[in-house]
Design a protein around this motif. Structure first.
Motif, PDB file in Angstrom:
ATOM      1  N   ALA A 549     -35.989 -20.883  44.206  1.00 43.72           N
ATOM      2  CA  ALA A 549     -36.827 -19.883  43.527  1.00 43.72           C
ATOM      3  C   ALA A 549     -38.183 -19.819  44.208  1.00 43.72           C
ATOM      4  O   ALA A 549     -38.647 -20.790  44.805  1.00 43.72           O
ATOM      5  N   ILE A 550     -38.805 -18.637  44.112  1.00 42.36           N
ATOM      6  CA  ILE A 550     -40.183 -18.439  44.547  1.00 42.36           C
ATOM      7  C   ILE A 550     -40.974 -17.982  43.337  1.00 42.36           C
ATOM      8  O   ILE A 550     -40.591 -17.023  42.663  1.00 42.36           O
ATOM      9  N   ILE A 551     -42.079 -18.651  43.057  1.00 44.00           N
ATOM     10  CA  ILE A 551     -42.940 -18.291  41.932  1.00 44.00           C
ATOM     11  C   ILE A 551     -44.287 -17.864  42.503  1.00 44.00           C
ATOM     12  O   ILE A 551     -44.910 -18.620  43.259  1.00 44.00           O
ATOM     13  N   ALA A 552     -44.731 -16.672  42.173  1.00 46.89           N
ATOM     14  CA  ALA A 552     -45.968 -16.150  42.750  1.00 46.89           C
ATOM     15  C   ALA A 552     -46.726 -15.316  41.724  1.00 46.89           C
ATOM     16  O   ALA A 552     -46.190 -14.956  40.668  1.00 46.89           O
ATOM     17  N   LYS A 553     -47.963 -14.993  42.061  1.00 44.90           N
ATOM     18  CA  LYS A 553     -48.732 -14.093  41.205  1.00 44.90           C
ATOM     19  C   LYS A 553     -48.203 -12.671  41.303  1.00 44.90           C
ATOM     20  O   LYS A 553     -48.176 -11.935  40.315  1.00 44.90           O
ATOM     21  N   SER A 554     -47.796 -12.256  42.506  1.00 47.68           N
ATOM     22  CA  SER A 554     -47.158 -10.954  42.707  1.00 47.68           C
ATOM     23  C   SER A 554     -46.444 -10.973  44.043  1.00 47.68           C
ATOM     24  O   SER A 554     -46.740 -11.803  44.915  1.00 47.68           O
ATOM     25  N   PHE A 555     -45.493 -10.028  44.204  1.00 45.79           N
ATOM     26  CA  PHE A 555     -44.688  -9.954  45.412  1.00 45.79           C
ATOM     27  C   PHE A 555     -44.852  -8.611  46.100  1.00 45.79           C
ATOM     28  O   PHE A 555     -45.024  -7.575  45.451  1.00 45.79           O
TER      29      PHE A 555
END
Length: 641
Positions: A549-555
């Motif tokens: 998984a990738i967790i970010a503020k925005s993509f």
């Protein structure tokens, strides 16, 4: 009350409703690929086991990995050519030109949809095409099935007035817009241009502006198709393909920005992002070591002729290396016939073949600590091949003037900014194009060299995802950070195992070791994670290394799609401030993943406590994740138009 973009979406709509944020399925008329991403596209097409493509036109270009220092690049070229022969694609040989420039000249048409495995595919918006950059698997599916999915975007209308002054280029226009809107300012939008100023821009001016709409994060950009468009197409022998397209007078837009072309000034993007705008008049004297002119952004005939006018009778500064790459063999031929090529050579410029070249990191790396001024579209750190080089972006006119002066200089400081008269007609260098044979005469097999390895496939998503944080990255992580693009590494674009050794290597030197030691894991990022190119390798390398998984503020739009296509879960923080609660090596857990996919609400268990995450997925995206990516999803359904 219809914009151009919504007119074309409606004409091509196959499923869904034109409501913002809703996923729709549209018919695709054309596709393009290039060799840096194309090998993966055609491996995926092979895996679908189809008999024929379903588009009106698909073109396979060779323009990126042109240096042949070993067998890898030419083997990839042979594989792509054999795939083009097998499936009935047009094949553009090495030397024919940069895909976006050649497509604009010879194939793009107003009102047509185009999907390409290159983020700068929106270049064709300059001729009135609805042209979208996408990941390779999306393009493979478009060829196999004739459609593409996207979420209905908002429309940003940029209303142009006035006329560019001498020495000011369309590049200065888009740099000005980037300075105002930033590299994430177009995310979720199609940028549509209108206003009286449009008629003062040539098709190639418009194409330059649309090209760098990718740097805004926009889905695509588009101009009307008008009498200027028709004249351009007639010069290229395609007048019969023209059709007028414009928005209705009462078209409604989500946002409107006004820009007076007469107030645009020569400018640069400073290191290391395209939105680091500054007018040359306020920049100060910045000495340059290298100047590079070309790329899909600024390699048109008119750009090249403006450069030739500035260089005529002048000498490249003794401390500067000037390299020039015409955008197509057609342009190079015209320059050789009208004397402009001789002018460039006499000035002391180095002439490169018609290809992406230094823009993609394929050669012409600057010296250590150098300042390089380039008429390209990206200046990400390390993309040039030299990590400590400082890369500035500017117009061809600014580049030419600076090559003479030895420092970044305004073209207004020089004479020779004459109006460029285009030829009445262009003689296309058509011998670089190989057209498909009748289906009965096509080969049944493709030809694969030893460097071409199978691409990794995801497994159906687990109901519990857990792992350690292998990397905590900051804002604006680029696909160049995740999958570096240099002359050393580009030959391995068809070899994910080899390329995985360099994953995230501009950020950390040991990511592969981290992933192997921790048996995969999770990556955390900031705003605009995955901006930049369409390369799906930026999803395939993490997949191969066990990132779940990738967790970010925005993509960024394309990278988010590529992650889902690869079966990696992309999630965003409900509260961006929670990013600060996570550290590298934290052990994270996501429970009830399948149930959370339905609701869109996820709970992340961390050492600092629970954090709420969001995952807004369409029904199709949920099914893709559940089934282990887009390829498995497509094979399970055998979708067709």
């Amino acid at each position: 009350m219809t914009s151009i973009a919504y007119q074309l979406l409606k004409e091509h709509l196959l499923e869904g409703e034109l409501r913002q944020g809703e996923e729709i399925k549209i018919k695709i008329d054309q596709t393009l690929t290039q060799d840096s991403t194309g090998t993966m596209v055609y491996l995926q097409l092979e895996a679908m086991a189809i008999d024929d493509i379903r588009t009106e036109l698909s073109v396979a270009y060779i323009d990126h990995n042109m240096l042949q220092t070993g067998f890898e690049n030419p083997d990839d070229h042979q594989f792509i050519q054999s795939a083009a022969e097998k499936y009935g694609l047009v094949f553009s040989k090495p030397g024919g030109g940069i895909c976006h420039q050649v497509h604009l000249e010879q194939f793009a048409r107003p009102g047509k949809t185009l999907v390409g495995s290159d983020s700068h595919t929106p270049t064709a918006g300059g001729i009135g095409s609805l042209a979208i950059g996408a990941g390779g698997l999306d393009v493979a599916v478009a060829m196999a099935s004739g459609f593409y999915y996207l979420k209905v975007p908002k429309i940003l209308n940029i209303k142009l007035s006035g006329k560019l002054r001498p020495g000011v280029n369309a590049k200065d226009v888009i740099l000005t817009i980037l300075g105002k809107k930033t590299v994430k300012g177009g995310t979720g939008y199609i940028v549509e241009y209108s206003g009286e100023g449009v008629k003062n821009l040539s098709v190639t001016d418009r194409a330059t502006i649309c090209n760098m709409g990718a740097e805004l994060g926009a889905t695509t950009s588009i101009f009307p198709a008008d009498e200027i468009t028709e004249a351009f197409m007639r010069r290229h022998g395609r007048g019969d393909d023209f059709k007028p397209i414009c928005a209705t007078e009462d078209a409604v837009y989500d946002e409107i920005m006004e820009l007076d072309l007469g107030k645009v000034v020569p400018s640069v993007a400073k290191p290391h992002l395209p939105d680091q705008y500054e007018a040359i008049d306020t920049l100060g004297e910045v000495k340059v070591d290298q100047v590079a002119i070309g790329s899909c952004t600024n390699s048109s005939y008119t750009d090249m002729m403006k450069v030739a006018h500035i260089l005529k009778g002048r000498k490249v500064h003794e401390d500067v290396s000037l390299v020039i790459s015409p955008g197509s063999a057609t342009i190079l031929q015209a320059l050789s016939e009208n004397g402009a090529l001789a002018t460039m050579i006499q000035s002391g410029a180095r002439i490169l073949e018609s290809a992406c070249g230094p823009c993609i990191g394929m050669g012409q790396a600057p010296k250590s600590g150098a300042t390089s001024l380039r008429s390209f579209n990206r200046n990400f750190k390390g993309r040039s091949g030299t990590k400590d080089a400082k890369i500035y972006l500017a117009s061809p006119e600014t580049c030419a003037a600076s090559a003479i002066k030895g420092y970044i200089a305004s073209p207004a400081d020089l004479e020779g900014l004459d109006y460029i008269e285009e030829p009445e007609s262009y003689e296309h260098a058509t011998n670089y194009l190989i057209y498909p044979k009748a289906k009965s005469e096509r080969p049944k097999e493709t030809v694969m060299g030893p460097n071409i390895k199978p691409f990794p496939l995801a497994k159906p998503i687990a109901d519990k995802i857990e792992g350690d944080v292998l990397l905590k990255a900051k804002d604006n992580v680029t696909t160049d950070d995740i999958c570096p693009s240099t002359a050393k590494l580009l030959p391995y674009r068809s070899n994910v195992p080899k390329l995985s050794n360099y994953a995230f290597s501009t950020l950390v030197e040991d990511f592969k070791e981290r992933a192997e030691t921790h048996n995969g894991g999770i990556v955390v990022g900031g705003e605009n994670y995955g901006q930049g190119s369409s390369r799906e390798h930026a999803a395939l390398l993490p997949l191969y290394l066990g990132v779940k998984a990738i967790i970010a503020k925005s993509f960024a739009r394309i990278h988010r799609s590529n992650l889902i296509n690869a079966g990696i879960l992309p999630l965003v923080f409900k509260d961006p401030a929670d990013y600060e609660k996570i550290s590298e090596w934290d052990h994270l857990e996501l429970d009830d993943v399948k149930k959370s996919l339905e609701s869109g609400n996820f709970t992340l268990i961390t050492p600092a406590g629970n954090i709420e995450l969001l995952g807004e997925f369409s029904e199709r995206e949920r099914d893709m994740l559940l089934e282990g990516g887009y390829l498995n999803y497509t094979k399970n359904r055998r979708e067709s138009v």
